[in-house]
Design a protein around this motif. Structure first.
Motif, PDB file in Angstrom:
ATOM      1  N   CYS A   1       0.845  -1.199   0.000  1.00  0.00           N
ATOM      2  CA  CYS A   1       0.000   0.000   0.000  1.00  0.00           C
ATOM      3  C   CYS A   1       0.881   1.250   0.000  1.00  0.00           C
ATOM      4  CB  CYS A   1      -0.911  -0.011   1.219  1.00  0.00           C
ATOM      5  SG  CYS A   1      -2.020  -1.439   1.281  1.00  0.00           S
ATOM      6  N   LYS A   2       0.266   2.405  -0.188  1.00  0.00           N
ATOM      7  CA  LYS A   2       1.012   3.650  -0.370  1.00  0.00           C
ATOM      8  C   LYS A   2       1.866   3.987   0.843  1.00  0.00           C
ATOM      9  CE  LYS A   2       0.405   8.621  -1.111  1.00  0.00           C
ATOM     10  NZ  LYS A   2      -0.565   9.730  -1.288  1.00  0.00           N
ATOM     11  N   ASP A   3       1.242   4.011   2.027  1.00  0.00           N
ATOM     12  CA  ASP A   3       1.968   4.326   3.254  1.00  0.00           C
ATOM     13  C   ASP A   3       1.208   3.736   4.432  1.00  0.00           C
ATOM     14  OD1 ASP A   3      -0.087   6.226   4.098  1.00  0.00           O
ATOM     15  OD2 ASP A   3       0.822   7.664   2.712  1.00  0.00           O
TER      16      ASP A   3
ATOM     17  N   SER B   1      -2.522   4.948   5.073  1.00  0.00           N
ATOM     18  CA  SER B   1      -3.552   4.811   4.050  1.00  0.00           C
ATOM     19  C   SER B   1      -4.789   4.145   4.646  1.00  0.00           C
ATOM     20  CB  SER B   1      -3.040   3.965   2.890  1.00  0.00           C
ATOM     21  OG  SER B   1      -1.950   4.585   2.250  1.00  0.00           O
ATOM     22  N   SER B   2      -5.965   4.689   4.360  1.00  0.00           N
ATOM     23  CA  SER B   2      -7.203   4.220   4.994  1.00  0.00           C
ATOM     24  C   SER B   2      -7.763   2.995   4.277  1.00  0.00           C
ATOM     25  CB  SER B   2      -8.239   5.348   5.021  1.00  0.00           C
ATOM     26  OG  SER B   2      -7.769   6.436   5.778  1.00  0.00           O
TER      27      SER B   2
ATOM     28  N   GLY C   1      -0.673   0.490   4.800  1.00  0.00           N
ATOM     29  CA  GLY C   1      -2.106   0.479   5.021  1.00  0.00           C
ATOM     30  C   GLY C   1      -2.354   0.469   6.521  1.00  0.00           C
TER      31      GLY C   1
END
Length: 289
Positions: free
Chosen positions: A16-18, A21-22, A44
């Motif tokens: 995931c991005k970071d 991240s939701s 995430g």
């Protein structure tokens, strides 16, 4: 919802991005007898989210999640019971990991207890907590078994767990930022502990708490060594067991509490208590046994 049967997931990596991240890196819900193996998640807010019945999860690796590494969660639309998680790691990347391995019971309207799950052969490092439950104070996890888990450098408690009818064995908390192992039974039945150890933690070593004699904790072989707080603290009347070792804890090698009338002081071999320290600089006391 209709349960999905026979889902098989193998050899998957999720990036995931970071950490904030939701999104869930991997979410399993409304499944029955699913099989997940060789799963790796990175970033995430949640790593591996399990809301299934009779699923088997093996070779699971969760890394750098801000809220949960691996979470067992019950919802009104997707129950969580009778799952097996065997062979897992949860790692912090910087300071991103959340609760490590967490149990969510009663957190949402209509949700119930995470129940009858088997957790084994895990390593948790650098998370905010090692093993942790959250949600309702009255709806807690029930009937689960946790075995052979090493918790290293948790930022808070290594184990912070309120449960009934559960078993924890071969658990070690080492170099945690607060109490090494804190077990509570305020719900029902017995919690059985064996071979539980806390070492070099910044708070107390081991805390065992019950709120009534009908809600019990029994133990065999608990050890607290070189912690900055009290060695072992027992609160409530429902705790009994055999095999205590408490050594060189800076807050005093203390066993404080009431073990009740459970035969603890009957004739048994030596080393029921093993309490060691410098009696001038490292005092200890035993009360209300």
């Amino acid at each position: 919802d209709t349960l999905r049967v026979g889902i098989d997931v193998r050899n998957v990596t999720v990036l995931c991005k970071d950490a904030n991240s939701s999104i869930h890196a991997a979410l399993f819900e409304n499944c029955y007898e699913n099989h997940v193996s060789n799963l790796k998640t990175y970033f995430g807010f949640a790593g591996v989210v399990i809301k299934t019945i009779s699923g088997i999860y093996s070779d699971i690796h969760a890394n750098g999640h801000s809220t949960h590494g691996i979470v067992l969660k019950d919802n009104d639309y997707s129950r969580c019971r009778s799952n097996v998680v065997n062979g897992f790691t949860i790692r912090s990347i910087s300071t991103n990991d959340g609760d490590g391995f967490s149990f969510s019971s009663g957190a949402d309207p209509g949700s119930g207890s995470v129940a009858f799950c088997v957790i084994s052969n895990g390593n948790i490092e650098g998370c905010k907590y090692g093993i942790h439950n959250y949600g309702s104070s009255t709806i807690v996890s029930l009937g689960n078994s946790i075995n052979q888990v090493m918790i290293f450098r948790a930022q808070n408690e290594g184990v912070l767990f309120n449960s009934g009818y559960s078993t924890l064995s071969n658990i070690k908390s080492w170099l945690c930022g607060s109490t090494g192992i804190s077990i509570t039974n305020t719900t029902s039945g017995n919690v059985s502990l064996s071979n539980i150890q806390s070492l070099n933690c910044a708070g107390d070593g081991i805390r065992l708490t019950t709120d009534a004699s009908s809600r019990t904790i029994t133990f065999t072989n608990i050890a607290s060594t070189d912690n900055l707080g009290i060695g072992i603290v027992i609160s409530g009347e429902g705790t009994s067991g055999i095999g205590i070792a408490s050594e060189n804890n800076m807050g005093g090698n203390e066993i404080v509490g009431n073990l009740g009338n459970y035969g603890y002081n009957t004739a048994v071999p030596t080393n029921i208590f093993h309490i060691k320290g410098d009696l001038v600089n490292d005092p200890f006391r035993v009360e209300n046994l």
